[in-house]
Design a protein around this motif. Structure first.
Motif, PDB file in Angstrom:
ATOM      1  N   LYS A 100      27.856 -55.165 -92.260  1.00  0.00           N
ATOM      2  CA  LYS A 100      27.874 -53.902 -93.001  1.00  0.00           C
ATOM      3  C   LYS A 100      26.492 -53.583 -93.579  1.00  0.00           C
ATOM      4  CE  LYS A 100      32.766 -53.963 -94.079  1.00  0.00           C
ATOM      5  NZ  LYS A 100      33.791 -54.157 -95.103  1.00  0.00           N
ATOM      6  N   ARG A 101      25.757 -54.604 -94.000  1.00  0.00           N
ATOM      7  CA  ARG A 101      24.397 -54.371 -94.504  1.00  0.00           C
ATOM      8  C   ARG A 101      23.514 -53.816 -93.390  1.00  0.00           C
ATOM      9  NH1 ARG A 101      22.661 -59.776 -97.417  1.00  0.00           N
ATOM     10  NH2 ARG A 101      24.809 -60.334 -97.656  1.00  0.00           N
ATOM     11  N   ASP A 102      23.607 -54.426 -92.198  1.00  0.00           N
ATOM     12  CA  ASP A 102      22.813 -53.952 -91.063  1.00  0.00           C
ATOM     13  C   ASP A 102      23.163 -52.512 -90.714  1.00  0.00           C
ATOM     14  OD1 ASP A 102      21.455 -56.333 -90.830  1.00  0.00           O
ATOM     15  OD2 ASP A 102      22.715 -57.114 -89.207  1.00  0.00           O
ATOM     16  N   ARG A 103      24.445 -52.195 -90.761  1.00  0.00           N
ATOM     17  CA  ARG A 103      24.885 -50.832 -90.445  1.00  0.00           C
ATOM     18  C   ARG A 103      24.332 -49.837 -91.474  1.00  0.00           C
ATOM     19  NH1 ARG A 103      31.101 -48.855 -89.381  1.00  0.00           N
ATOM     20  NH2 ARG A 103      30.550 -46.747 -88.790  1.00  0.00           N
ATOM     21  N   LEU A 104      24.388 -50.209 -92.749  1.00  0.00           N
ATOM     22  CA  LEU A 104      23.878 -49.339 -93.799  1.00  0.00           C
ATOM     23  C   LEU A 104      22.367 -49.159 -93.679  1.00  0.00           C
ATOM     24  CD1 LEU A 104      24.559 -47.670 -96.286  1.00  0.00           C
ATOM     25  CD2 LEU A 104      24.374 -49.740 -97.654  1.00  0.00           C
ATOM     26  N   GLY A 106      20.681 -49.330 -90.923  1.00  0.00           N
ATOM     27  CA  GLY A 106      20.489 -48.464 -89.763  1.00  0.00           C
ATOM     28  C   GLY A 106      20.685 -47.002 -90.128  1.00  0.00           C
ATOM     29  N   TYR A 107      21.709 -46.735 -90.923  1.00  0.00           N
ATOM     30  CA  TYR A 107      21.969 -45.368 -91.384  1.00  0.00           C
ATOM     31  C   TYR A 107      20.809 -44.874 -92.252  1.00  0.00           C
ATOM     32  CZ  TYR A 107      24.310 -41.426 -93.615  1.00  0.00           C
ATOM     33  OH  TYR A 107      24.616 -40.176 -94.074  1.00  0.00           O
ATOM     34  N   PHE A 108      20.319 -45.719 -93.123  1.00  0.00           N
ATOM     35  CA  PHE A 108      19.197 -45.364 -93.985  1.00  0.00           C
ATOM     36  C   PHE A 108      17.963 -45.016 -93.151  1.00  0.00           C
ATOM     37  CE2 PHE A 108      15.409 -46.673 -96.402  1.00  0.00           C
ATOM     38  CZ  PHE A 108      15.509 -45.802 -97.465  1.00  0.00           C
ATOM     39  N   ASN A 109      17.659 -45.843 -92.160  1.00  0.00           N
ATOM     40  CA  ASN A 109      16.498 -45.587 -91.291  1.00  0.00           C
ATOM     41  C   ASN A 109      16.659 -44.288 -90.519  1.00  0.00           C
ATOM     42  OD1 ASN A 109      14.933 -47.802 -92.044  1.00  0.00           O
ATOM     43  ND2 ASN A 109      16.044 -49.156 -90.660  1.00  0.00           N
ATOM     44  N   ALA A 110      17.887 -43.987 -90.089  1.00  0.00           N
ATOM     45  CA  ALA A 110      18.134 -42.726 -89.384  1.00  0.00           C
ATOM     46  C   ALA A 110      17.898 -41.533 -90.317  1.00  0.00           C
ATOM     47  CB  ALA A 110      19.562 -42.715 -88.836  1.00  0.00           C
ATOM     48  N   LEU A 111      18.303 -41.667 -91.566  1.00  0.00           N
ATOM     49  CA  LEU A 111      18.068 -40.593 -92.546  1.00  0.00           C
ATOM     50  C   LEU A 111      16.575 -40.370 -92.776  1.00  0.00           C
ATOM     51  CD1 LEU A 111      20.768 -41.239 -95.308  1.00  0.00           C
ATOM     52  CD2 LEU A 111      20.584 -39.251 -93.813  1.00  0.00           C
ATOM     53  N   LYS A 112      15.809 -41.461 -92.843  1.00  0.00           N
ATOM     54  CA  LYS A 112      14.365 -41.336 -93.046  1.00  0.00           C
ATOM     55  C   LYS A 112      13.710 -40.588 -91.882  1.00  0.00           C
ATOM     56  CE  LYS A 112      12.705 -45.396 -93.636  1.00  0.00           C
ATOM     57  NZ  LYS A 112      12.074 -46.672 -93.923  1.00  0.00           N
TER      58      LYS A 112
END
Length: 115
Positions: A100-104, A106-112
């Motif tokens: 779940k940390r890795d997924r979050l 990944g989502y954060f990097n996509a937002l950036k």
């Protein structure tokens, strides 16, 4: 000059009372008074919060210099108050399992990248 001497010097420079310092760090006023009266130093676990409150690096507090020489390094430590929104986020993040940390992240990097 001892660490506690540096702390009291920094308190004077910042116009901060021992009571204000105690409230900001969570260190008891009696412990702070002991540093002054008995010429003792704070326990190592408190150094980072002391530095955060006084706005100095651990290197500066422990050595009495500003750490601008060749041996100084950029601090890799970030102190976050658990009562803040960011602190609560970090606490929740730490409780997630690795997947779940890795997924979050990944989502954060996509937002950036959307900027």
């Amino acid at each position: 000059m001892t660490i506690s001497d540096r702390i009291f010097e920094l308190l004077r420079e910042r116009g901060m009372s021992q009571k204000e310092f105690s409230e900001a760090t969570g260190i008891s006023q009696s412990s702070i008074s002991d540093w002054k009266r008995k010429k003792t130093n704070p326990v190592s676990e408190k150094i980072l919060i002391i530095c955060e409150v006084l706005g100095v690096s651990p290197y500066e507090l422990l050595s009495g210099t500003e750490g601008e020489g060749a041996r100084s390094a950029v601090s890799r430590v970030l102190l976050i108050d658990k009562e803040t929104e960011l602190g609560q986020f970090v606490a929740e993040f730490q409780q997630l399992d690795a997947k779940k940390r890795d997924r979050l992240l990944g989502y954060f990097n996509a937002l950036k990248e959307m900027e």
